[in-house]
Design a protein around this motif. Structure first.
Motif, PDB file in Angstrom:
ATOM      1  N   ILE A 279       0.772  -1.173  -0.126  1.00 10.12           N
ATOM      2  CA  ILE A 279      -0.224  -0.104  -0.080  1.00 10.12           C
ATOM      3  C   ILE A 279       0.808   1.315   0.054  1.00 10.12           C
ATOM      4  N   GLN A 280       1.903   1.273   0.790  1.00 15.43           N
ATOM      5  CA  GLN A 280       2.805   2.320   0.793  1.00 15.43           C
ATOM      6  C   GLN A 280       3.505   2.641  -0.540  1.00 15.43           C
ATOM      7  N   MET A 281       3.971   1.515  -1.097  1.00 21.48           N
ATOM      8  CA  MET A 281       4.632   1.685  -2.486  1.00 21.48           C
ATOM      9  C   MET A 281       3.777   2.019  -3.555  1.00 21.48           C
ATOM     10  N   ILE A 282       2.408   1.623  -3.514  1.00 21.88           N
ATOM     11  CA  ILE A 282       1.290   2.308  -4.415  1.00 21.88           C
ATOM     12  C   ILE A 282       1.266   3.674  -3.971  1.00 21.88           C
ATOM     13  N   ARG A 283       0.918   4.099  -2.842  1.00 24.23           N
ATOM     14  CA  ARG A 283       0.974   5.628  -2.596  1.00 24.23           C
ATOM     15  C   ARG A 283       2.047   6.451  -3.070  1.00 24.23           C
ATOM     16  N   HIS A 284       3.288   5.914  -2.869  1.00 29.17           N
ATOM     17  CA  HIS A 284       4.492   6.702  -3.404  1.00 29.17           C
ATOM     18  C   HIS A 284       4.413   6.962  -4.895  1.00 29.17           C
ATOM     19  N   ALA A 285       3.894   5.561  -5.406  1.00 33.55           N
ATOM     20  CA  ALA A 285       3.920   5.612  -7.021  1.00 33.55           C
ATOM     21  C   ALA A 285       2.880   6.691  -7.641  1.00 33.55           C
ATOM     22  N   GLY A 286       1.760   6.819  -6.643  1.00 33.91           N
ATOM     23  CA  GLY A 286       0.706   7.767  -7.063  1.00 33.91           C
ATOM     24  C   GLY A 286       1.475   9.329  -6.867  1.00 33.91           C
ATOM     25  N   LEU A 287       2.221   9.556  -5.917  1.00 28.62           N
ATOM     26  CA  LEU A 287       2.951  10.764  -5.964  1.00 28.62           C
ATOM     27  C   LEU A 287       3.792  11.389  -6.921  1.00 28.62           C
TER      28      LEU A 287
END
Length: 579
Positions: free
Chosen positions: A201-209
Motif C-alpha cells: 500500500i505504501q509503495m502504491i501511494r508513493h507511485a501515485g505521488l
C-alpha cells in the motif's frame, strides 16, 4: 520477518525490564541515531502513564552532553545532571514530581560511535543494577536496532525525497500537485480494500505521488489545451511515463516505485502507451491506472466538465467490459467510491496520511485568539506525526490540537497532542480514539451562484427570510460557478477566474432536487487549478432552517448513491475476465 515483529520484541523487552526493576523505574526507551545528533524513539515504556506511545518521536541531544559521553567507555552509563534538564525533551520529565536520575547506555559492540542507545528515568541511582542487567542484553539490542536503523534510514530518505518532489510539482503545476495527491490517496484506499499488505500500500501511494512528474516537461499549452490534441501533441504527452526513468535514474530506493508509476497508462488488452498486456502489468500499476482515471473523470479538465460519481463508475465498468481495466479492481472501486465520496466509508485515513500532505493545525481551545498554522507532513509512524510549518509555530508541550487535511478530495480531521519541537518541526501524538470522527460532506458538482457581500454584520436575528431577500437584491452580480464538495460546515467551488479573496464574506445558492439552498460564509482559502480557481468557504452561524436544507440535500444525495450502489454491483459482477 516483518519490521513490526522487531518493534514488538523491543516493546516486550522493555516491559519485562520495567517489571524486573519494580517501583524504582519511571520511564525507559530505546532510540536510534538518524543523523546530525537527531534521534528517533523506536520503543518506549512509561509507568507514569502520562504520555502514552511515543514510537516515532524525534529529538536532539546537544553537542556538550554528546561529547561528554564519547569521552568515556561506551559501556559506562552517561548520567544527566539536574542542571542539564532543559537540554532534554520535556516528555522525559513530564508527570515526575521529584528530580529523577537519567541513565543512557550506548547500544554498541566494540565501537565508540554513539549510534543507538537505551535510556532509563529512575527514582534513585540504579547505575550498577542497570549495567549488570544490560551486560548480556546489548548484543540482542544491537542486532535489532541495526535492522531497524537501516529500514528507517530508507524511509527517512524516501520521505525527504518525495517531499521535495511534491514541493517542486506544486511550484510548477498546482493542478498536477493536487491530482497526484488525490491519486495517491485513492490508490492506497483501493489497495487497502483489496487487502494488500502495508508495504505494498505504501509503495502504491508513493507511485501515485510521482506518476505524473514527467508532465512537468510537457508544455503547459498542451496540458491545458481546451480542444482535442493533435497526433504530435498526444505523442508529447505520452512521453511523460518514459521521463520517469530519466528523472529518477540512479536512485535505487525509487526503482520499484518508478516501475509501478510508469505503467499507469497500460491497458489489460495491450492498447496502452507501451503496449504491455495484462500478465506483465503489476497489480500495483493496475490499481494506479484505475485511480488515475477516476480522479480525472471526477474533476474539471480544460476540455470537459467533471463527470458525476454515477457517470464515472459506469465509465469504469464499460472500460472493464472492453478489456481495458482489471475487472477485480473496478469491482472494488465501484463498491468504495460512492461511499467514500459521500463520507460514508468508515475507515481510518491515518494509514494513508503521508509525506507531502498539506495540513492545517489549530488548537482545540485557547483563551483569546486561536492558534492556526499551515505546514506539511514530513514523517509519520504508528502513533506520531511530524509536521514542518511554513511559518513560526508556537504550540506548547502537551497542547491539544486538531490536524485538518484533505484525503482524496475529502476534508478529514485528527486530534493530537504536541510532544516536541525542533527548528519549526513539531511532533504530535495522534489520538486514535478520535480517528473516525468525520464531517458530513459529499463530492457533488452542481451549479453554484455566489456573490460577495459587503458592509453586512451578521446578527442572530437574521433568519432564512432575511438571507432569501438579500439574495434577491444581490443575485444580479453573482458569479456562476460549480460546487466541488458540499459539506455540513464548508463548501468548495470553482470559478473560471479569480473573483474572491481570503476573508471575503460571500452569499451562495445551489439547487438540489428542486429545492433552493442558500448559504453564507467567508472565504478561507483559494488556489489556482490549471486555468480555474478553487475556493473554500466556511459557513457562518446561519439560521437552523438554512443549515437543515444543506444537510437534507447531502443526505438525499447519500441515499441516492447508496441505492445506485446495488445496481453498480450487479453490473460490475457481470464483467468477466477476458485475459
Amino acid at each position: 520477518m516483518s519490521n513490526e515483529s522487531i518493534f514488538s520484541r523491543l516493546d516486550g523487552f522493555l516491559a519485562k525490564l520495567a517489571d524486573k526493576l519494580g517501583d524504582d523505574i519511571l520511564k525507559l526507551g530505546i532510540a536510534i541515531n538518524t543523523g546530525q545528533n537527531e534521534f528517533m524513539i523506536i520503543s518506549f515504556y512509561d509507568t507514569t502513564s502520562e504520555i502514552g506511545p511515543l514510537r516515532g518521536l524525534y529529538f536532539k541531544i546537544s553537542k556538550e552532553p554528546m561529547d561528554e559521553f564519547l569521552k568515556g567507555n561506551s559501556e559506562i552509563p552517561f548520567v544527566t545532571k539536574p542542571s542539564e534538564r532543559l537540554s532534554y525533551r520535556r516528555w522525559i520529565y513530564r508527570n515526575i514530581m521529584d528530580i529523577p536520575e537519567v541513565f543512557v547506555f550506548s547500544i554498541a559492540i566494540d565501537t565508540e560511535v554513539f549510534e543507538d542507545f537505551i535510556f532509563f528515568v529512575t527514582k534513585r541511582d540504579l547505575s550498577k543494577e542497570l549495567k549488570e542487567i544490560l551486560k548480556d542484553e546489548i548484543p540482542f539490542l544491537f542486532k535489532e536496532t541495526v535492522k531497524l536503523r537501516l529500514w528507517i534510514s530508507k524511509i527517512l530518505y524516501l520521505n525527504s525525497f518525495l517531499t521535495n518532489i511534491t514541493k517542486v510539482t506544486q511550484a510548477v503545476n498546482n493542478y498536477l500537485y493536487h491530482h497526484s495527491l488525490r491519486v495517491a490517496d485513492l490508490s492506497a484506499l483501493i489497495a487497502h480494500a483489496m487487502e494488500l499488505n502495508p508495504e505494498e500500500i505504501q509503495m502504491i501511494r508513493h507511485a501515485g505521488l510521482i506518476h505524473d512528474v514527467g508532465k512537468l516537461w510537457v508544455p503547459r499549452e498542451i496540458l491545458d489545451k481546451p480542444s482535442k490534441l493533435t497526433k504530435e501533441e498526444f505523442e508529447q504527452v505520452k512521453l511523460h511515463v518514459y521521463k520517469l526513468k530519466d528523472v529518477f535514474a540512479g536512485n535505487k530506493f525509487m526503482k520499484e516505485i518508478v516501475e509501478i508509476a510508469r505503467l499507469h497508462h497500460e491497458k489489460m488488452d495491450g492498447s496502452g502507451y507501451m503496449g504491455i498486456r495484462s500478465e506483465n502489468i503489476p497489480i500495483e500499476s493496475r490499481i494506479l491506472a484505475v485511480a488515475d482515471i477516476v480522479d480525472a473523470l471526477l474533476h474539471d479538465r480544460p476540455y470537459r466538465k467533471a463527470l458525476s460519481i454515477e457517470e464515472t463508475i459506469m465509465e469504469l465498468i464499460s472500460m472493464a467490459k472492453n478489456g481495458k481495466l482489471d475487472w477485480k479492481i473496478v469491482r472494488t472501486a465501484s463498491k468504495i467510491i460512492p461511499s467514500f465520496y459521500t463520507g460514508a466509508y468508515h475507515i481510518s485515513p491515518l494509514p494513508f496520511l503521508n509525506v507531502g500532505k498539506e495540513v492545517t493545525v489549530q488548537t482545540l481551545k485557547v483563551k483569546g485568539k486561536m492558534k492556526v498554522h499551515k505546514g506539511a507532513v514530513i514523517g509519520i509512524s504508528k502513533d506520531t506525526i511530524e509536521v514542518s510549518f511554513n511559518e513560526d509555530a508556537d504550540f506548547s508541550f502537551g497542547e491539544r490540537v486538531i490536524i485538518w487535511y484533505e484525503f482524496g478530495d475529502m476534508l478529514e480531521r485528527l486530534e493530537a497532542t504536541s510532544l516536541s519541537e525542533s527548528e519549526n518541526v513539531y511532533t504530535f501524538r495522534l489520538d486514535r480514539e478520535k480517528e473516525k470522527e468525520k464531517c458530513v460532506r459529499v463530492l457533488w458538482n452542481l451549479g453554484f451562484q455566489v456573490v460577495k457581500v459587503e458592509g453586512l454584520e451578521i446578527e442572530s436575528k437574521m433568519d432564512e427570510g432575511f438571507f432569501a431577500n438579500l439574495w434577491q437584491k444581490l443575485k444580479g452580480n453573482a458569479t456562476i460557478s460549480r460546487t466541488d464538495i458540499i459539506g455540513g460546515d464548508r463548501i468548495s467551488f470553482f470559478t473560471d477566474g479569480k473573483v474572491f479573496e481570503v476573508g471575503d464574506l460571500v452569499l451562495g445558492k445551489f439547487v438540489a432536487y428542486g429545492e433552493p439552498v442558500i448559504v453564507i460564509g467567508s472565504i478561507v482559502k483559494h488556489e489556482i487549478m490549471s486555468s480555474r480557481y478553487k475556493y473554500w468557504m466556511d459557513y457562518l452561524d446561519i439560521p437552523e432552517e438554512m443549515l437543515s436544507r444543506v444537510f437534507r440535500s447531502i443526505f438525499r444525495r447519500q441515499i441516492e448513491l447508496k441505492i445506485g450502489l446495488k445496481f453498480w454491483r450487479v453490473e460490475s459482477n457481470k464483467v468477466k475476465s477476458n485475459y
